[in-house]
Every structure is written in structure tokens, then in C-alpha cells.
Design a protein around this motif. Structure first.
Motif, PDB file in Angstrom:
ATOM      1  N   UNK A 189       0.859  -1.170   0.000  1.00  0.00           N
ATOM      2  CA  UNK A 189       0.000   0.000   0.000  1.00  0.00           C
ATOM      3  C   UNK A 189       0.896   1.220   0.000  1.00  0.00           C
ATOM      4  N   UNK A 190       0.494   2.246  -0.731  1.00  0.00           N
ATOM      5  CA  UNK A 190       1.304   3.451  -0.799  1.00  0.00           C
ATOM      6  C   UNK A 190       0.901   4.402   0.315  1.00  0.00           C
ATOM      7  N   UNK A 191       1.907   5.062   0.865  1.00  0.00           N
ATOM      8  CA  UNK A 191       1.597   6.065   1.880  1.00  0.00           C
ATOM      9  C   UNK A 191       2.102   7.415   1.412  1.00  0.00           C
ATOM     10  N   UNK A 192       1.455   8.474   1.843  1.00  0.00           N
ATOM     11  CA  UNK A 192       1.906   9.822   1.520  1.00  0.00           C
ATOM     12  C   UNK A 192       1.425  10.755   2.607  1.00  0.00           C
ATOM     13  N   UNK A 206      -4.913   1.768   0.137  1.00  0.00           N
ATOM     14  CA  UNK A 206      -4.983   0.314   0.353  1.00  0.00           C
ATOM     15  C   UNK A 206      -5.412  -0.389  -0.930  1.00  0.00           C
ATOM     16  N   UNK A 207      -5.119  -1.666  -1.056  1.00  0.00           N
ATOM     17  CA  UNK A 207      -5.501  -2.384  -2.278  1.00  0.00           C
ATOM     18  C   UNK A 207      -7.011  -2.375  -2.493  1.00  0.00           C
ATOM     19  N   UNK A 219      -7.890  -8.542   0.609  1.00  0.00           N
ATOM     20  CA  UNK A 219      -8.959  -8.283   1.573  1.00  0.00           C
ATOM     21  C   UNK A 219      -8.444  -8.386   2.998  1.00  0.00           C
ATOM     22  N   UNK A 220      -7.638  -9.389   3.212  1.00  0.00           N
ATOM     23  CA  UNK A 220      -7.075  -9.584   4.529  1.00  0.00           C
ATOM     24  C   UNK A 220      -6.191  -8.411   4.921  1.00  0.00           C
ATOM     25  N   UNK A 221      -5.437  -7.958   3.951  1.00  0.00           N
ATOM     26  CA  UNK A 221      -4.522  -6.853   4.185  1.00  0.00           C
ATOM     27  C   UNK A 221      -5.284  -5.610   4.621  1.00  0.00           C
TER      28      UNK A 221
END
Ligand code: GDP
Ligand code: MG
Length: 890
Positions: A189-192, A206-207, A219-221
Motif C-alpha cells: 500500500x502506498x503512503x503519503x 490500500x488495495x 482483503x485480509x490486508x
């Protein structure tokens, strides 16, 4: 740093309370509010809970609770760089890295190196400052730090694939590239980080997932991220052109009890299609604010994050936690599982994860939640046992696996929510369910169809119920005749025959009718029609200040008011709950049915079904008028809209429907076995004593005089005059039994119960009731079933060989006033019967209902109000009807 990390004697300032809604609410109510000072009073290494001093008093928190409260302590300090919007004085931040960091920050970017720096800066400066101030930081510095830290909002973006998450993420953070990577197991997942309006947002993309139920890594993530990192606000990005499917994920977020803002993305598509969507109203219904966005063109994104700030600061009044209603079977299973999870030992788990959510997931056999239970709950064995039992119960009764059942209920929630708010410009032909809906919830047709179904229900209750009713009637008749002849005369025999059998028998005879009524109600619930009915009446219900959702408890009231009062729990606003509770007694419960059936059979047999329908309708009408009245006086407040679930239609399953019918029937039987039996015997005893009566005349000698007179006249006739002899014999019997009835009447009148009846008779006389009806009304306070039982005892002649309903009807019709101005005229006329029905319909429901109102409203005030209000209404309505008809029509 969290509150749990502070050591004994250390002080700090609260920067944030994390965790799910219910937890935050509780903690905030205790005084743990951002910016408040807090001090650790007592903290032993292993001691749990920890004692804190806040807002002038001491509170203890469990360690797990304290771990969800972020603080800054005196060992930490503000870092000017943490919030450039607050600390924009030049030269405050020092060093190259610091400057680069600030530059980047102002551009809205932060890379991994910056991220590290971001954390270190604060600590390093804190170290320096620590020295400078000899370990004691001025309070206002700390305050500023706390304030700055409180202005960092962690936001997670969730949504279906291709809903526009990444586009939104990139636009918001001003980057065109992957700026950082949150490392997951297989998915990333990308953060900014960027700032707006004086707040810093940490956003994570998130995906994309359709759901967070199944076992895909994405989904679990997503789920683990939300549960572990407890983001302050989740942005749920919805593709506006595909709302139904997109909102499935939203329902799961609702279950998780977290703060959500919905981005109604691709709003341009929606406008292009000319769809009508009242998203504000939808937001109010589900407790989630909606912000339309077009992320590909950056439209609405600033508004979106402004909304996030409002939600974060608890300034948005759209936000509230609602429960999706999964229908009573699933709800009961959830409740059972939830109760097993909600024990003090497991609080550290349930502070973070809603126990309702866990219970739902366990019902879905969700692996991950099972693991959580296994790892965190000591009583996991019990929980799993209950889980398995509830699943198999649901699956055998409803014939569908629990996951499907829950999914269906979720889609039912969505279609209910969208039906009220979303009008797509063009409609594809639609599923079968939709096409059925188009007829059943039709603007014009819907209502007559509904009335037809209700009428059919009552008609069936009456006509089909007639057969078993006759069987039971004759069975009871035989039984009491058998006991009459085979038991030796005495008080025990009287008690059993005239007390127990007459009372309980008079009630049990209506069991078939009641079961049929319950069956029909269950059938309407189980097929999904009841939900449509709620929909149809919603507009109408709004007119009386209620909501369509109140409708189901009200309809349940036709079965028994007690569970109906309990069913008001599904209503969210207290005013709606109270109002619904107070008018439920006017919904004629099945216990009142015996009275109607008795009197209808006696006086209005020709149009029985229609009359019965009319009675129920009258009750409903009084309920409506009362609601309107109370809404305008007691409960003046604006309404909160709710979603009315529209579950998919189902073929009724005999098994499930019968079970639901039986559940309701058992309650009824319990009442007969308990209250009704005891009351019947008590009433019998009150009527049988005192044994010695001062009669106004000597009936026995009168009877023997009459007998001997007739006998001598018969004897004077010749042996061939058989016809004349028979005529005389018949006359003799008639006169004798009239005398006997008169004697019994006087005896009863002078018994204890007769005296009670006489005491309240003056109040009841203006309604046309005699003292026996007055007595029946008194005994009906205990339970309405007792009314017919009482009448059975009071109106039965002592020499009646049987005591079934048919004889009761005969007796009622034969009743005449034995004294007073009406002496000789019948007690019951059709008008009196109708007025009595009205009174029974409207007055004091029964002790059980009043107790239930007391329980559910939490105060005696409302219970007493209900008791007096219903009785007053009954009296006034009966008075008006009786006297109007008498004066003008007779
Ligand atoms: P993700 O899978 O949720 O990350 O979705 P993306 O951000 O990759 O977007 C999927 C597609 O939808 C891209 O082609 C975007 O250009 C497009 N898109 C994103 N937002 C909007 C919008 O608001 N309106 C329109 N018309 N297209 C959009
Ligand atoms: Mg993407």
C-alpha cells in the motif's frame, strides 16, 4: 507514545483517542479529551488497571484502553517541523535535512527517508530541549506539541478496484509516482503525507477490494491494516455509477464501527447519466457523510478532506454508528455469540474490534476472526461451541449457509437504502425480485394490496381456526362433563371444573386462531413481504411522526405486545422508541382475540372476518391518532432517517415459518399455564366465597312451590293428554331454571368478586357494562386472556353440565338484569358487545406489557403513562360510541 507508556508520576497531554467508535465515545465521556492534562497516579509493573488523574478526578483505565490513547509527555516536545502550518516561523527548524523535509512537506510529499527524519527530528530536538530546560518543559510548549500532534490525521483509502482510489491518492498528495511503500505480506500500500487547512494527513492507498470477507490477500490486508493501525478516518471511495456493488464494502465498514467518510467518486458519470441521487439523505440514514468527487479532475477532493477534518474533530453530525439489521434469526445468533465474547477478560480485544463485528464474522466462519478469538480469548472453547451451535441452527432452519444469509441481508440493506434515495435515469428490465417489488411497493397499488393481505390474514384466522376450535371445544366439554359426573361433589370438584377448566379452557380454545395469526405474521416476515409493507407505510408513518421501521414492532404487537415492545430496540432514536412503545398497546394482541371471537360469534356471526378486521383497524387508528398527538406534544424533535432493509424475496420454508410461529406460540402457552391458570382459580375462589349468602328471598321454597304447583296441574290431566303434559313440564323446567339462575346470580353478586365488580360498576355503567363485565375488566389487568375465563366463570350457571364456549355464548345471550331500572332486559345487546370489545381493545394492556415498557424505557414514568393513557382513551372512546349510538340510532 501512548498513555500506557507513561510511568508512575509522569505527566502528559492527550493528543488523540484511537479505537473504534463505541470505545472512543466511552473514553471521551470519561474525560480523556484531546489537549487535556493527564497524570499517572499509580502504576505497578503488572498492575492493571492503571490509575490516572484527569480533569480533577482519578480514573482507572485498563492497560489495553490506555494503549489506544496517544499522548505527549514531558520527555517529548514539539517539533516545529511536525506541523509547518502551525509553526511557520522561519529559522526554527535547523539543518539541511530539516529544511529539505519542510520543503517536501510543503509540496505535499514525504519519502521514506523523510519519514524517518520526521520521527527523529522530534526526538533529537526534544533531547536538546530537555537539557535546556533541566528536564522540565514549560507547560505551554507541551500544549503546543499536543496540539500539533492532534492535528495529524491518519486516513486510509478503501474501495473497490477501479473506483478511483489511486487517482484520488495521487491528486491529494500531489504526486505522480509511488512515493513510499507500506510493506504488506504480498500486497503493498502506498503512503503519503500532505497538509490542508492546518492539518497533516497521512494517507494510505490500500488495495482495491470488493469486500473484506473472503480470504484473498488483499482483503485480509485491508482488514488487518484497519484493525491494527486504527486509522482516524477511513475514506470509502465509491464508484457512483455502480453504487449497489460498491456499497457492499461500505456495509462491512459499518459493521466495524469505524469513522468513515464516503467519496462519491465518478460523480461526473452520474451527472452525465442524469441519475438522481439524494446522497445527503443516504448519508444521514447510514451515518456516513458523502462528498461527491471527480478525482480524475481533482474536483471535490479538498471538500473531501475538509469533511475528514470535521469528522475527525467530531464536528459532523451526520456521523453515527448504525447497526445493519440482519433479521431476527441472525440478530439473535449474533447476540448469543456476542454475549459469549463480551466478558471482562476479553475487553482488550473488544476495545479494538467491535464484538458485534466479531460475532458476525464468526457466523460467516471467518478464519481470521477465529484466529483472533483463539489468540485473545481465554474462553475461546465456549465461544467456538456457541458459534457452531448457532451456525447449524441458522442453516437448518433457513436452509442456506450463513455467509449467503448475511450477504443477502447486506444487499437487502443496500437496496432499501438506495430505493429511497437513488433514481437512476434508465432502468434495465431488472431481476424478478425487482419486478415483484414494482407491483408490491407500487405507489398506488401497494397500499390496497397490503390491506388485502392483512384482511386475508384475519379472515383465515377466523375461518380456518373455526374447525380446530370446535374440536377443542367439544373436548373440553367432554372433559368437564366427565369430571362433573365422576368426581364427588365438593370444593375440589368446583375448583377444577368451574375454576381451572372453565378459565384455562376458555382460553386454550383460541390457541388455533392464535397460532394461525402467528403463522401468517411469520410468513409475511419470512418471505420478505413485511419489509415491503414497512416501506409502503413509511410515508404514512412519517405523517404521524414515526418511521416505517416502527411498523414491524407495531405489527408484531398483533401477536403479543411484550415482544413487540422489546422489538423497538431496533429503532435508534430514543424518542422513536418511546413513541412506538407507547402506542403498541393499541395494536390488538392475540390475548384479546378470545374476547372478540366470543362476542362476535354471539352477536355478529354473519360478518365475523370483516368485523375482526375492523377491530384491528380501529386499534391501529387510535394508535395513529395517539402517535400524532404525542409527537406534537411530548416528542417534538426532528427525525433521524433510517434505512429500511429490503431483503430479497424468499420462498417461505415451512420449517422456518413453523418454527417462528411456534416460538411465538410458546410464549402464549406459557402465559396460559402460568398467569391465566392462577388468575382463573383466584377468580373462581373470589366468586365461590363466602359460601353463606343472605338471599333476598327464599329461592328454594319458591322452586319447590313452583314444582309442586306444576306437578299437581299435570296430575289433574288425563293420561291421553301427552302434549299438554309435555308443555307444562317444559314450562316448569323453564321457571325452575330461571329461579336457579336468579339465585346463582344473587349469590355471585354477593360474593367477593361481585362486591369488587359492584365497586367499580358506577364508573362502567355509563358505558353500558354490568358488574360482571366490570369484574372481567379488572381481571384482564393481569392478562387479557383472563377476561374470557372470568366471563366463563361468572356467566356460567351452576347447573350447566358443560362449560365450553358454546354454552358461554348461550349464557351471555340469556343474561338479563336481575334488578335495577333495566330489570328483565338483556345485559348484552349488540351495542353493549361492541362497546365492550372497544374497551377491551383499548384499555390497560396487561401487567406484562407495562413491565416491558418500564424495562425498555428505563423509567416507571413512561410505564405509568402508558397505563393511564390507554385506560383513559378506552373509557372516553367507549363512552362516546355507546352513547352516540344509543341516542341517535336507537
Ligand atoms: P483504483 O483501482 O481504485 O486505484 O482506480 P484508479 O485510480 O486506477 O482509477 C481507475 C480509472 O478510473 C482510471 O482510468 C481513472 O482515470 C478513472 N477515474 C478515476 N476517478 C474518476 C472520476 O472521478 N471520473 C471519471 N470519469 N473517471 C475516473
Ligand atoms: Mg489503485
Amino acid at each position: 507514545m501512548t498513555l500506557a507508556d507513561l510511568s508512575e508520576g509522569e505527566k502528559g497531554i492527550i493528543t488523540k483517542v484511537r479505537g473504534r467508535g463505541a470505545f472512543r465515545k466511552r473514553i471521551i465521556e470519561m474525560g480523556f479529551i484531546r489537549g487535556k492534562d493527564v497524570e499517572v497516579i499509580k502504576k505497578a509493573p503488572l498492575r492493571d488497571p492503571i490509575e490516572y488523574h484527569i480533569m480533577g478526578y482519578n480514573v482507572s483505565l485498563r492497560k489495553s484502553e490506555a494503549a489506544l490513547i496517544d499522548v505527549v509527555s514531558f520527555h517529548e516536545t514539539e517539533s516545529p517541523a511536525e506541523n509547518p502550518a502551525l509553526y511557520n516561523k522561519p529559522g526554527r527548524g535547523r539543518g539541511m535535512r530539516q529544511q529539505r523535509f519542510r520543503r517536501n512537506l510543503n509540496r505535499g510529499i514525504i519519502d521514506e527517508e523523510n519519514e524517518k527524519h520526521f520521527h527523529n527530528t522530534g526526538r533529537r530536538i526534544a533531547g536538546i530541549r530537555h537539557h535546556a530546560y533541566h528536564g522540565v518543559l514549560p507547560h505551554n510548549h507541551l500544549k503546543k506539541t499536543a496540539e500539533a500532534k492532534g492535528r495529524i490525521i491518519n486516513v486510509a483509502l478503501v474501495g473497490n478496484p477501479n473506483s478511483g482510489k489511486t487517482t484520488l491518492f495521487n491528486y491529494a498528495s500531489g504526486s505522480r509516482e509511488r512515493v513510499g511503500n507500506y510493506s504488506g505480506v504480498t500486497v503493498g500500500a502506498k503512503v503519503a503525507r500532505f497538509s490542508q487547512d492546518g492539518y497533516i494527513f497521512n494517507i494510505v492507498d490500500l488495495p482495491g477490494t470488493y469486500s473484506i470477507t473472503a480470504y484473498t490477500p488483499e482483503e485480509l490486508f485491508v482488514r488487518n491494516y484497519i484493525q491494527k493501525n486504527t486509522p482516524d478516518v477511513v475514506i470509502n471511495i465509491l464508484d457512483a455509477s455502480n453504487l449497489e456493488r460498491n456499497m457492499y464494502l461500505t456495509t462491512q465498514l459499518i459493521d466495524m464501527d469505524i469513522r468513515v467518510v464516503a467519496a462519491l467518486n465518478m460523480y461526473d458519470e452520474m451527472e452525465k447519466n442524469r441519475d438522481q441521487f439524494d446522497y445527503e439523505y443516504l448519508g444521514k440514514m447510514i451515518g456516513i457523510p458523502f462528498v461527491p468527487t471527480v478525482s480524475s479532475r481533482g474536483k471535490g477532493i479538498q471538500d473531501l478532506f475538509s469533511k475528514v477534518i470535521e469528522v475527525y474533530e467530531d464536528r459532523d453530525d451526520t456521523v453515527r454508528h448504525i447497526h445493519i439489521n440482519y433479521g431476527h434469526d441472525i440478530e439473535r445468533a449474533v447476540k448469543t455469540i456476542q454475549d459469549s465474547i463480551l466478558i471482562p477478560d476479553n475487553l482488550s480485544l473488544t476495545d479494538k474490534i467491535s464484538s458485534r463485528f466479531l460475532a458476525l464474522k464468526l457466523l460467516e466462519r471467518d478464519r481470521e476472526s477465529e484466529n483472533k478469538i483463539f489468540q485473545n480469548c481465554k474462553n475461546y472453547r465456549d465461544i467456538f461451541k456457541i458459534q457452531r451451535a448457532e451456525i447449524s441452527k441458522l442453516e437448518t432452519h433457513l436452509g442456506e449457509d450463513t455467509e449467503t444469509l448475511i450477504t443477502d441481508a447486506k444487499y437487502g440493506f443496500i437496496s432499501g437504502a438506495l430505493k429511497e434515495t437513488y433514481k437512476p435515469s434508465e432502468r434495465e428490465p431488472g431481476s424478478l425480485s425487482e419486478r415483484i417489488d414494482n407491483v408490491l411497493t407500487h405507489r398506488i397499488l401497494g397500499f390496497p394490496i397490503f390491506l388485502l393481505f392483512m384482511w386475508l390474514t384475519f379472515e383465515l384466522t377466523f375461518t380456518v381456526g373455526q374447525y380446530p376450535m370446535n374440536w377443542i371445544d367439544s373436548l373440553i366439554g367432554h372433559m368437564s362433563a366427565f369430571l362433573s359426573t365422576h368426581m364427588s361433589a365438593g370444593i375440589l370438584k368446583d375448583l377444577i371444573v368451574d375454576g381451572a377448566i372453565a378459565g384455562v379452557g376458555g382460553v386454550i380454545i383460541f390457541l388455533p386462531n392464535i397460532l394461525i395469526l402467528f403463522f401468517m405474521i411469520s410468513l409475511m416476515e419470512d418471505t420478505g413481504y413485511m419489509a415491503r409493507a414497512a416501506f409502503i407505510v413509511d410515508k404514512l408513518m412519517h405523517k404521524i411522526g414515526l418511521h416505517g421501521k416502527s411498523f414491524i414492532p407495531l405489527i408484531m404487537g398483533f401477536g403479543c405486545n411484550v415482544p413487540a415492545v422489546m422489538a423497538t430496540r431496533t429503532l435508534e432514536s430514543r424518542n422513536d422508541r418511546l413513541l412506538t412503545m407507547l402506542i403498541i398497546p393499541f395494536m390488538s394482541c392475540s390475548a384479546r382475540l378470545p374476547v372478540y371471537v366470543l362476542l362476535i360469534t354471539a352477536f355478529f356471526a354473519k360478518s365475523a372476518g370483516t368485523i375482526l378486521f375492523g377491530i384491528y383497524l380501529t386499534g391501529a387508528l387510535v394508535a395513529v391518532i395517539s402517535a400524532k398527538l404525542m409527537k406534537n406534544t411530548l416528542f417534538r424533535e426532528s427525525d433521524i432517517p433510517f434505512v429500511m432493509e429490503l431483503p430479497p424475496y424468499r420462498w417461505p420454508r415451512l420449517r422456518a415459518t413453523s418454527k417462528h410461529m411456534w416460538e411465538k406460540g410458546v410464549e402464549y402457552l406459557k402465559k396460559i399455564a402460568g398467569i391465566v391458570l392462577v388468575a382463573s382459580i383466584l377468580i373462581w375462589a373470589l366468586g365461590a366465597f363466602p359460601k353463606e349468602t343472605d338471599y333476598s328471598r327464599n329461592y328454594d321454597s319458591a322452586i319447590s312451590t313452583v314444582t309442586s304447583e306444576y306437578k299437581s296441574r299435570i296430575n289433574t290431566l288425563g293420561p291421553s293428554d301427552t302434549a299438554a303434559k309435555n308443555l307444562l313440564k317444559k314450562r316448569m323446567d323453564e321457571e325452575v331454571s330461571a329461579l336457579e339462575l336468579e339465585k346463582e346470580g344473587e349469590r355471585l353478586e354477593k360474593s367477593y368478586i361481585g362486591r369488587m365488580g359492584h365497586a367499580i360498576e358506577p364508573v362502567m355503567r355509563p358505558l353500558g357494562f354490568d358488574w360482571k363485565m366490570s369484574v372481567s375488566i379488572i381481571t384482564g389487568l393481569a392478562a387479557k386472556e383472563v377476561v374470557v375465563g372470568t366471563m366463563g366463570v361468572l356467566y356460567s350457571g351452576e347447573h350447566d353440565p358443560e362449560s365450553g364456549t358454546s354454552s358461554l355464548i348461550r349464557n351471555i345471550k340469556a343474561q338479563v338484569y336481575t334488578d335495577g331500572p333495566n330489570r328483565g332486559s338483556p345485559v348484552f345487546t349488540p351495542l353493549v358487545a361492541a362497546t365492550f370489545i372497544l374497551f377491551i381493545l383499548l384499555y390497560f394492556p396487561c401487567v406484562g406489557v407495562i413491565a416491558a415498557i418500564r424495562r425498555e424505557s428505563g423509567s416507571w414514568k413512561w410505564a405509568m403513562f402508558a397505563a393511564f393513557y390507554t385506560t383513559a382513551v378506552a373509557w372516553v372512546v367507549s363512552f362516546i360510541v355507546y352513547n352516540t349510538v344509543r341516542i341517535f340510532l336507537m
